[in-house]
Design an enzyme around this catalytic site. Structure first.
Site, PDB file in Angstrom:
ATOM      1  N   ASP A  47       4.934  -5.146   6.075  1.00  0.00           N
ATOM      2  CA  ASP A  47       5.572  -6.412   6.479  1.00  0.00           C
ATOM      3  C   ASP A  47       5.672  -7.418   5.338  1.00  0.00           C
ATOM      4  OD1 ASP A  47       2.853  -6.730   6.536  1.00  0.00           O
ATOM      5  OD2 ASP A  47       2.806  -7.951   8.347  1.00  0.00           O
TER       6      ASP A  47
ATOM      7  N   GLY B  84       0.838  -1.206   0.000  1.00  0.00           N
ATOM      8  CA  GLY B  84       0.000   0.000   0.000  1.00  0.00           C
ATOM      9  C   GLY B  84       0.868   1.249   0.000  1.00  0.00           C
TER      10      GLY B  84
ATOM     11  N   ASP C 274      -0.445   2.054   8.356  1.00  0.00           N
ATOM     12  CA  ASP C 274      -1.061   1.310   9.470  1.00  0.00           C
ATOM     13  C   ASP C 274      -0.259   1.369  10.775  1.00  0.00           C
ATOM     14  OD1 ASP C 274      -2.881   0.579   7.551  1.00  0.00           O
ATOM     15  OD2 ASP C 274      -1.911  -1.326   7.104  1.00  0.00           O
TER      16      ASP C 274
ATOM     17  N   ASP D 136       1.853  -0.641  11.919  1.00  0.00           N
ATOM     18  CA  ASP D 136       1.786  -1.929  12.617  1.00  0.00           C
ATOM     19  C   ASP D 136       3.101  -2.702  12.597  1.00  0.00           C
ATOM     20  OD1 ASP D 136       1.708  -2.338   9.916  1.00  0.00           O
ATOM     21  OD2 ASP D 136       0.131  -3.827   9.941  1.00  0.00           O
TER      22      ASP D 136
ATOM     23  N   ARG E 196      -6.141  -1.544   8.580  1.00  0.00           N
ATOM     24  CA  ARG E 196      -6.218  -3.007   8.408  1.00  0.00           C
ATOM     25  C   ARG E 196      -6.597  -3.688   9.719  1.00  0.00           C
ATOM     26  NH1 ARG E 196      -2.417  -5.738   4.116  1.00  0.00           N
ATOM     27  NH2 ARG E 196      -0.896  -5.690   5.781  1.00  0.00           N
TER      28      ARG E 196
ATOM     29  N   THR F 253       4.153   2.232   5.713  1.00  0.00           N
ATOM     30  CA  THR F 253       2.735   1.843   5.726  1.00  0.00           C
ATOM     31  C   THR F 253       1.978   2.792   6.643  1.00  0.00           C
ATOM     32  OG1 THR F 253       1.149   0.172   6.483  1.00  0.00           O
ATOM     33  CG2 THR F 253       3.329   0.039   7.453  1.00  0.00           C
TER      34      THR F 253
ATOM     35  N   ARG G 264       1.117  -4.938  -5.906  1.00  0.00           N
ATOM     36  CA  ARG G 264       1.203  -6.212  -5.185  1.00  0.00           C
ATOM     37  C   ARG G 264       1.426  -7.279  -6.250  1.00  0.00           C
ATOM     38  NH1 ARG G 264      -0.684  -4.567   0.082  1.00  0.00           N
ATOM     39  NH2 ARG G 264      -2.230  -2.916  -0.131  1.00  0.00           N
TER      40      ARG G 264
HETATM   41  P1  ATP Z   1       0.737  -2.775   3.502  1.00  0.00           P
HETATM   42  O1  ATP Z   1       0.988  -2.995   4.976  1.00  0.00           O
HETATM   43  O2  ATP Z   1       0.610  -1.354   3.152  1.00  0.00           O
HETATM   44  O3  ATP Z   1      -0.350  -3.636   2.918  1.00  0.00           O
HETATM   45  P2  ATP Z   1       2.676  -4.723   2.637  1.00  0.00           P
HETATM   46  O4  ATP Z   1       4.089  -4.580   2.190  1.00  0.00           O
HETATM   47  O5  ATP Z   1       2.459  -5.545   3.872  1.00  0.00           O
HETATM   48  O6  ATP Z   1       2.085  -3.246   2.751  1.00  0.00           O
HETATM   49  P3  ATP Z   1       1.639  -6.880   0.998  1.00  0.00           P
HETATM   50  O7  ATP Z   1       0.636  -6.880  -0.093  1.00  0.00           O
HETATM   51  O8  ATP Z   1       1.435  -7.778   2.151  1.00  0.00           O
HETATM   52  O9  ATP Z   1       1.805  -5.354   1.453  1.00  0.00           O
HETATM   53  O10 ATP Z   1       3.074  -7.241   0.370  1.00  0.00           O
HETATM   54  C1  ATP Z   1       3.563  -6.537  -0.757  1.00  0.00           C
HETATM   55  C2  ATP Z   1       4.168  -7.530  -1.740  1.00  0.00           C
HETATM   56  O11 ATP Z   1       5.263  -8.210  -1.113  1.00  0.00           O
HETATM   57  C3  ATP Z   1       3.229  -8.653  -2.177  1.00  0.00           C
HETATM   58  O12 ATP Z   1       2.382  -8.255  -3.232  1.00  0.00           O
HETATM   59  C4  ATP Z   1       4.207  -9.726  -2.604  1.00  0.00           C
HETATM   60  O13 ATP Z   1       4.680  -9.484  -3.908  1.00  0.00           O
HETATM   61  C5  ATP Z   1       5.359  -9.542  -1.614  1.00  0.00           C
HETATM   62  N1  ATP Z   1       5.223 -10.506  -0.522  1.00  0.00           N
HETATM   63  C6  ATP Z   1       4.383 -10.449   0.543  1.00  0.00           C
HETATM   64  N2  ATP Z   1       4.510 -11.529   1.329  1.00  0.00           N
HETATM   65  C7  ATP Z   1       5.436 -12.318   0.728  1.00  0.00           C
HETATM   66  C8  ATP Z   1       6.016 -13.604   1.023  1.00  0.00           C
HETATM   67  N3  ATP Z   1       5.649 -14.308   2.089  1.00  0.00           N
HETATM   68  N4  ATP Z   1       6.955 -14.088   0.188  1.00  0.00           N
HETATM   69  C9  ATP Z   1       7.327 -13.395  -0.910  1.00  0.00           C
HETATM   70  N5  ATP Z   1       6.812 -12.194  -1.247  1.00  0.00           N
HETATM   71  C10 ATP Z   1       5.896 -11.669  -0.453  1.00  0.00           C
END
Ligand code: ATP
Length: 327
Positions: A106, A14, A131, A133, A175, A129, A75
């Site tokens: 994360d 995000g 959030d 978190d 979230r 982020t 994503r």
């Molecule tokens: P936000 O907290 O704003 O949602 P985020 O980084 O947690 O941000 P995610 O959609 O969970 O958002 O992760 C971003 C991208 O990171 C995913 O679309 C994916 O490509 C990659 N990713 C997430 N988890 C994994 C994982 N376990 N292994 C490999 N790649 C991952």
């Protein structure tokens, strides 16, 4: 230790106000150290497609104050697979990228660590982020801006709630955490705050609202975190309307939504993001990898990413009590 010559920077997950300030700081610090910098567009999706762009000083001019991210975010399902990460690593190697600064939540950090470990690429994460978190930093990039945007809306809703003696349920983002809701609750003088970290007792809430609405001040604001286990502001309003005692209470719902992600970052986010972008490059230069840079008690702190993911940062429960006490 491998000598660094060319690093990649990306934003993923995000978007959050302040990501641009972080990109700028990472690029400029790296250039100042004599490194070359490659921007990877659209996060891991762009890494898999080889969507790379050379970054120089001018490429990050005039972006500090802009919301969103000039590198764009995405994503990527494919990156969750070994094959996807292999394709990404091939592009990195073809472009001579030795190390990465990743800015995101994360999931982004977890993905970076897997890539780094599987393909021997140094990675340092910056917590980006709204959030807030992420364990390992007092605040994440974007949280303060999102909070202030939500608060501005709550102040405006307060005016109309007061004028019409209405009950407003205002849903904010976050979230599955209540950081934004809690701070908005205190800052916006909410009568009640509902967060996922605390089980919502519908009976007690109905009683509390009825008591508030029959008191002298006949308008009330309830801030609801989007992840509240009762299902958000709309669901809670429906549950209230089922009770005949609420027939005479003019109840309205406002879901603030994506407006909280946009806009110019606050001064606090700009400073935080600039410090973290700089610290990430410094950490790479010092030979660190698989770590997230954070600010804890005003000092830069490195936390192994494996200690960050899956670990929940606790909200400050005292703030919940303070909301109740002050309303
Ligand atoms: P936000 O907290 O704003 O949602 P985020 O980084 O947690 O941000 P995610 O959609 O969970 O958002 O992760 C971003 C991208 O990171 C995913 O679309 C994916 O490509 C990659 N990713 C997430 N988890 C994994 C994982 N376990 N292994 C490999 N790649 C991952």
């Amino acid at each position: 230790m491998k000598e660094l010559s060319r690093i990649g920077v990306l934003t993923s997950g995000g978007d959050a106000p302040g990501m641009n300030a972080c990109i700028r700081a990472a690029v400029r610090r790296a250039l100042a150290e004599g490194l070359e910098v490659v921007g990877i567009r659209r996060g891991y999706a762009g890494m898999i497609d080889g969507d790379f762009v050379e970054m120089d000083r001018l490429s990050v001019s005039n972006i500090l104050q802009q919301g969103g991210t000039i590198l764009k975010s995405a994503r990527s399902k494919a990156f969750r697979t070994k094959e996807g990460r292999e394709r990404a690593a091939e592009h990195l190697k073809a472009h001579g990228v030795d190390a990465l600064v990743v800015i995101g939540g994360d999931g982004t950090l977890e993905g970076a660590t897997r890539l780094g470990e599987e393909h021997n690429i140094a990675v340092v994460g910056c917590p980006g982020t709204i959030d807030n978190d992420l364990f390992g930093t007092d605040e994440t990039i974007g949280f303060d801006s999102a909070l202030n945007t939500a608060l501005e809306s709550i102040d405006k809703i307060r005016d109309t709630a007061d004028a019409h003696d209405r009950l407003f349920l205002i849903e904010v983002m976050g979230r599955d955490t209540g950081f934004i809701a809690l701070s908005c609750g205190i800052g916006g003088g909410a009568e009640l705050v509902l967060i996922p970290e605390m089980l919502t007792d519908m009976g007690a809430i109905k009683e509390r609202i009825l008591s508030l609405m029959s008191s002298q001040s006949r308008s009330s604001i309830v801030v609801v975190a989007e992840g509240d286990e009762l299902g958000g502001a709309q669901k809670i309003a429906e549950a209230l309307r089922e009770e005949s005692a609420f027939d005479d209470i003019d109840t309205r719902v406002t879901v603030l939504g994506h407006v909280q992600r946009g806009g110019s970052p606050t001064a606090r986010d700009r400073v935080l993001a600039s410090r973290l972008g700089n610290a990430a490059v410094e950490a790479l230069l010092e030979g660190h990898s698989g770590v997230m840079v954070g600010i804890v008690n005003n000092d830069v702190k490195l936390t192994p990413i494996r200690n960050v993911w899956g670990r929940k940062k606790e909200v400050d429960y005292d703030l919940l009590q303070l909301t109740a006490l002050l309303s």
